[in-house]
Design a protein around this motif. Structure first.
Motif, mmCIF file in Angstrom:
data_model
loop_
_atom_site.group_PDB
_atom_site.id
_atom_site.type_symbol
_atom_site.label_atom_id
_atom_site.label_comp_id
_atom_site.label_asym_id
_atom_site.label_seq_id
_atom_site.Cartn_x
_atom_site.Cartn_y
_atom_site.Cartn_z
ATOM 1 N N THR A 141 -4.336 -6.825 -4.978
ATOM 2 C CA THR A 141 -3.181 -5.934 -4.507
ATOM 3 C C THR A 141 -3.166 -4.532 -4.722
ATOM 4 O O THR A 141 -3.781 -3.970 -5.531
ATOM 5 C CB THR A 141 -2.061 -6.557 -5.752
ATOM 6 N N TRP A 142 -2.450 -3.973 -3.474
ATOM 7 C CA TRP A 142 -2.347 -2.643 -3.153
ATOM 8 C C TRP A 142 -0.746 -2.103 -3.378
ATOM 9 O O TRP A 142 -0.168 -2.859 -2.843
ATOM 10 C CB TRP A 142 -2.907 -2.281 -2.055
ATOM 11 N N HIS A 143 -0.635 -0.902 -4.254
ATOM 12 C CA HIS A 143 0.506 -0.497 -4.313
ATOM 13 C C HIS A 143 0.797 0.829 -3.543
ATOM 14 O O HIS A 143 -0.119 1.715 -3.560
ATOM 15 C CB HIS A 143 1.037 0.049 -5.724
ATOM 16 N N ILE A 144 1.489 0.587 -2.090
ATOM 17 C CA ILE A 144 1.504 2.028 -1.369
ATOM 18 C C ILE A 144 2.682 2.351 -1.215
ATOM 19 O O ILE A 144 3.809 1.668 -1.443
ATOM 20 C CB ILE A 144 0.767 1.521 0.001
ATOM 21 N N GLU A 145 2.919 3.459 -0.821
ATOM 22 C CA GLU A 145 4.509 4.049 -0.687
ATOM 23 C C GLU A 145 4.837 3.720 0.624
ATOM 24 O O GLU A 145 6.123 3.403 1.125
ATOM 25 C CB GLU A 145 4.364 5.594 -0.729
ATOM 26 N N ASP A 146 4.192 3.761 1.774
ATOM 27 C CA ASP A 146 4.438 3.674 3.229
ATOM 28 C C ASP A 146 3.146 3.086 4.047
ATOM 29 O O ASP A 146 2.034 3.008 3.347
ATOM 30 C CB ASP A 146 5.182 4.869 3.629
ATOM 31 N N ALA A 147 3.355 2.941 5.294
ATOM 32 C CA ALA A 147 2.215 2.658 6.002
ATOM 33 C C ALA A 147 1.368 3.648 6.191
ATOM 34 O O ALA A 147 0.144 3.287 6.336
ATOM 35 C CB ALA A 147 3.061 2.391 7.578
ATOM 36 N N ALA A 148 1.716 4.901 6.120
ATOM 37 C CA ALA A 148 0.521 5.720 6.355
ATOM 38 C C ALA A 148 -0.406 5.854 4.920
ATOM 39 O O ALA A 148 -1.578 5.832 5.097
ATOM 40 C CB ALA A 148 1.013 7.462 6.045
ATOM 41 N N GLU A 149 -0.021 5.557 3.951
ATOM 42 C CA GLU A 149 -0.745 5.266 2.625
ATOM 43 C C GLU A 149 -1.666 4.058 2.907
ATOM 44 O O GLU A 149 -2.609 3.747 2.376
ATOM 45 C CB GLU A 149 -0.088 5.246 1.378
#
Ligand code: F3S
Length: 691
Positions: free
Chosen positions: A239-247
């Motif tokens: 799993t990845w926790h990202i803030e938005d598409a850029a991340e």
């Protein structure tokens, strides 16, 4: 190119509370207000940045407010002290505290007021938890997990405790904390205050991540509910926790490496399953961007540059569409005052139900009918996308369901129960499960010309006698129910009743010859002669309609349906009482009850009079009875004769004076005065007085 499926969890993104808070800020700005929020309104930089660009300020303390500036309290809520302080200030306030958080504030205040310590499951640094602490009057402790909770309970042994949870607390950890605790312990109250939105999001994420090869969790790094989603998903797959598409794009190589590893393990024909979920503060357009970028990463093609994602389209695609006339389920999220209920219907719009669409009973308040958290069956009556509102009706769904039940009840001849709402021209209107049933006056069960208002607000039972399906109208009859019940009671009576049976019944009506008594659905008659041992002229001398009378069956005639009842008891017969207690020669006190030319009648006991002949009034000759006695006089008399057959009694005052010699014109006519009146034509003959 790998074959793949991307699935977005259905509960991903803004929850009701955050959605409401963000909308309130946009609304306040659109009204031209100067707006400040106490902390960021949502854990999302993009949304907060947009609001700031439109003029919203973020402050960390109410002292930073400028005069006239509107303060918006965010969904996390604030401690009680902040409300107290705001009361003293003049600035307008919009309270966007989520109703679920406000509920915890209420519990905290009530439990501390009741003398209990409040134990709060959550992160002590989280603003929501700090807000809850601020409603506990310092009688609280925050714990993070089951181990800390156990220590607290051991330490506070003997003291009343109440346990609540931060709305975004992990469901699994909550289970670990609560499962070992005793249930129904009055000294240890447990309130599950984890928000359903959070629980649903966590369980959706858990289910989706179990079926996925890779998971993406989108949301702020400081958003606790997003972090918890990450915890839940990473137990099941990478799993990845990202803030938005850029991340997300920054992790593209890692993701492609993971894809390769999965395909190596499961074979190149494997259809890659990628799940996406998002925290409560993640707007729909970010979720949409993450979906698009994820596809592009897997396709290993660059994202088209400058592609603009239409925010409105993204929102539309991420939420379910709502249409006028649609039937759906919604969860009550708040009740505002006496006239409105707010409902989460899982759509981008906020649902609301006005009181008139909640119930047809206008005497009720919304809080009498629903509570926060209730799931309701609703129908959409208006969609207003511009205002982001959906008007809903529970009453109309109730009516639809109710009408279906009415049709079934008519077919089955079933008796229904309803409450009379109003008296209208020609009859009554009763509410039966949301359906208005008209009951004509002639079917009301009341007599002709009776005041129908006596049934207002009363529960009534009726059968449906007519239905107009097109106009959704139903006509009911109370009278038919009463008749059927009477018929059943009568059938049972004739099956079982026998002479001698005793009943206690209400006097329903009186005639000149008797009283009709209800024996439980069937009336019997007590003849006037049976009502009293004393002489009476009519039944109303001794009973009134509504009196309760003990009666016994004297005679029954199933063919004519007549039931003769007795009321007098032989043991109460005054003549029997007299003859048991008195004998010739006794000297007694008696009251003169009437005076005639030939003597005076004097009452010895109630119902028994004797005659003092004029010749027995005195040792002297008496010309006029009234010269010696008058009505009401109490005189001392000797009983000189008892004629048992004729029930006559002779009395003498002269004999009391010592003159026992009979005078020349002696007459021993004496009477027992209270004979029953003759029976009336159709009434059964009364028993003789001595019976
Ligand atoms: Fe309220 Fe639940 Fe959201 S508590 S703010 S609806 S996560």
């Amino acid at each position: 190119m790998a074959r793949y499926e991307i699935t977005t969890a259905k509960s991903a993104g803004f929850c009701f509370g955050v959605d409401r808070a963000v909308k309130l800020v946009y609304q306040a700005l659109s009204e031209g207000r100067r707006v400040a929020t106490l902390g960021p309104i949502v854990h999302n930089d993009a949304v907060v940045g947009d609001l700031q660009a439109r003029g919203a300020r973020i402050i960390s303390d109410v002292s930073e407010l400028t005069p006239g500036e509107t303060l918006i309290i965010r969904a996390h809520g604030v401690p009680k002290a902040v409300y107290d302080r705001l009361k003293e200030m003049q600035n307008p306030v919009i309270d966007a505290t989520c109703p679920f958080v406000a509920r915890i504030h209420r519990i905290a205040a009530e439990q501390t007021a009741a003398g209990r310590d409040v134990l709060i499951a959550g992160d002590p640094k989280h603003p929501e938890v700090q807000g809850i602490v601020g409603h506990c009057n310092e009688n609280c402790t925050v714990f993070r997990d089951a181990k800390e909770l156990k220590c607290l309970i051991d330490r506070k042994c003997g003291k009343g405790l109440a346990i609540v949870a931060q709305t975004t607390y992990n469901k699994l950890l909550w289970g670990d904390c609560i499962d070992p605790l005793p249930k129904n312990d009055p000294d240890l109250l447990i309130f599950d205050t984890i928000c359903n939105a959070t629980a649903a999001r966590q369980s959706d994420a858990d289910a989706l991540s179990r079926q996925s090869d890779l998971m993406i969790v989108a949301g702020g790094k400081h958003s606790s509910n997003t972090v918890k989603l990450y915890d839940v998903c990473s137990r099941n797959c990478r799993t990845w926790h990202i803030e938005d598409a850029a991340e997300l794009r920054q992790h593209a190589d890692e993701i492609l490496g993971a894809v390769k590893a999965v395909l190596e393990e499961k074979g190149s024909g494997h259809v890659l399953r990628i799940g996406i979920t998002a925290g409560a503060s993640t707007p729909a357009y970010i979720i949409k961007e993450v979906q698009t970028n994820m596809s592009e990463i897997i396709d290993t093609t660059a994202a088209p540059e400058n592609e603009e994602i239409n925010f409105a389209d993204a929102l539309d695609q991420s939420f379910r569409k709502i249409r006028k006339g649609e039937r759906l389920k919604g969860v009550v999220v708040s009740i505002s005052g006496n006239n409105e209920v707010m409902v989460d219907v899982g759509a981008k719009q906020t649902g609301y139900i006005t009181l008139s669409e909640l119930t047809s009973d206008t005497s009720k308040k919304p809080s009498d009918l629903v509570k926060v958290g209730d799931e309701l069956e609703l129908v959409v009556i208006q969609v207003n996308d511009a205002e982001g509102m959906v008007q809903l009706s529970k009453r109309r769904v109730d009516e639809m369901i109710g009408f279906e039940n009415i049709l079934k009840a008519q077919e089955a001849g079933e008796v229904l129960e309803g409450t009379v709402l109003s008296v209208v021209k020609g009859g009554l209107v009763a509410d039966c499960d949301g359906v208005h049933v008209f009951i004509p006056a002639s079917q009301s069960g009341l007599g002709r010309g009776a005041d129908l208002n006596v049934l207002l607000k009363q529960k009534v039972r009726f059968v449906i006698i007519d239905v107009n399906e097109q106009r959704r109208r139903a006509v009911g009859s109370i009278r038919q129910v009463q008749k059927a019940e009477r018929d059943a009671a009568q059938a049972k009576f004739w099956e079982t009743a026998k002479v001698g049976d005793v009943f206690t019944g209400e006097v329903k009506s009186l005639t000149s010859y008797g009283a009709f008594v209800d024996l439980g659905g069937i009336d019997g008659m007590v003849h006037v002669s049976e009502l009293s041992w004393s002489r009476i002229h009519q039944p109303s001398d001794v009973v009134a309609v509504g009196d309760t009378l003990e009666v016994y069956i004297k005679a029954l005639n199933p063919e004519t349906g007549r039931i003769s009842l007795g009321h007098r008891r032989p043991e109460d017969n005054p003549w029997v009482k007299f003859t048991n207690e008195y004998q010739v020669g006794d000297v007694v006190e008696a009251t003169v009850v009437s005076v005639t030319a030939f003597g005076a009648f004097a009452r010895i006991i109630t119902g028994v009079d004797g005659l003092i002949h004029i010749s027995e009034l005195s040792t002297e000759r008496v010309a006029n009875v009234k010269d010696v006695v008058n009505v009401g006089d109490v005189v001392t008399v000797k009983i000189t004769g008892i004629d048992t057959e004729k029930k006559r009694i002779s009395l003498s005052m002269r004999a009391v004076a010592g003159d026992d010699e009979a005078p020349a014109e002696e007459a021993d006519e004496v009477v027992y005065s209270d004979e029953a009146p003759a029976a009336e034509a159709e009434a059964p003959a009364a028993d003789d007085a001595e019976a």
